[in-house]
Design an enzyme around this catalytic site. Structure first.
Site, short mmCIF file in Angstrom:
data_model
loop_
_atom_site.label_atom_id
_atom_site.label_comp_id
_atom_site.label_asym_id
_atom_site.label_seq_id
_atom_site.Cartn_x
_atom_site.Cartn_y
_atom_site.Cartn_z
N ARG A 92 0.80 -1.23 0.00
CA ARG A 92 0.00 0.00 0.00
C ARG A 92 0.83 1.28 0.00
NH1 ARG A 92 -3.70 -0.24 5.03
NH2 ARG A 92 -3.99 1.93 4.39
N HIS A 122 1.79 -15.98 4.94
CA HIS A 122 0.38 -16.30 4.78
C HIS A 122 -0.51 -15.38 5.61
CE1 HIS A 122 2.07 -20.15 3.41
NE2 HIS A 122 2.64 -20.27 4.58
N TYR A 125 -0.87 -9.09 8.30
CA TYR A 125 -0.96 -7.64 8.13
C TYR A 125 0.26 -7.02 8.80
CZ TYR A 125 -2.24 -2.77 8.45
OH TYR A 125 -2.22 -1.40 8.36
N ASN A 145 -1.91 -1.88 14.49
CA ASN A 145 -1.22 -0.59 14.51
C ASN A 145 -2.10 0.57 14.99
OD1 ASN A 145 -2.91 -0.53 12.28
ND2 ASN A 145 -1.46 0.56 10.98
#
Length: 224
Positions: A92, A122, A125, A145
């Protein structure tokens, strides 16, 4: 606590001038965008991408990187030699990935620094986090986060608590440290070098070489 307590900077990676080992680990987060802004993306050439790979913004990918049939790469991003990118990976922006790391199946990466040989294979995040050399996340492990109350994150260390002033702070996983499958690392978690978490959720500071195990409660043990 200094970043050098957790990480050795790899000689093969550029950007060393932006990541002082005497800085606090969380101070590296704001350096990621600055390091990428200084990189000359125009001087590099991109490989041929499979039709299902979406690329936008400035991206550097070493020619040796293994690309899947489909993934999403939003720059700025720098991806080093021998990295594996697996199907469904989503980068991102503001992402730096060192040599021989694994960006795994259906994993998401945002404002993060992965040093060399990092394995996130796998359903992981990794946001606003730093993962050290040969760090490993088991399947489904998450670097949370953002606090539920969305207040700035305070990092706990063995030498006291430090307000970061940042709303989004993930995990700082030292060289050789690991988190087991489906572990949630709470915002601001620090895992020392060679430590391991075998718990459904863990927050705070785990010293180097220790292992956190959860049964009815989390216990901290010497790592075998």
């Amino acid at each position: 606590m200094q970043a050098g307590d957790l990480f050795d900077w790899p000689e093969s990676m550029p950007f060393a001038d932006f990541f002082s080992t005497t800085a606090r680990p969380w101070e590296w987060l704001e350096q990621i965008a600055l390091a990428l802004a200084a990189f000359d993306f125009a001087a590099t050439s991109l490989p041929q991408f499979p039709a299902g790979v979406e690329v936008c913004g400035p991206v550097y990918i070493d020619p040796s990187v293994r690309l899947p049939a489909y993934c999403t790469l939003h720059g700025p991003a720098w991806i080093g030699s021998g990295v594996q990118i697996r199907p469904g990976a989503f980068i991102r922006g503001n992402v730096i990935v060192g040599a021989r790391s694994v960006l795994g199946n259906a994993c998401e990466y945002k404002n993060c620094l992965l040093l060399e040989g990092v394995e996130t294979p796998h359903y992981n995040y990794v946001g606003d986090s730093v993962l050290g050399n040969k760090a490993h996340l088991g399947a489904g492990a998450i670097c949370a986060n953002l606090r539920l109350d969305r207040r700035p994150v305070t990092v706990r260390t063995g030498n006291g608590d430090y307000p970061t002033g940042l709303r989004k702070v993930g995990a700082f996983i030292g060289d050789g440290a690991e988190a087991a499958c489906n572990t949630v690392l709470q915002p601001g978690t620090i895992l020392g070098r060679g430590s391991a978490v075998m718990a459904t959720a863990f927050g705070g500071h785990l010293p180097a070489g220790k292992m956190a195990v959860a049964k009815t409660a989390v216990r901290v043990l010497d790592r075998p």
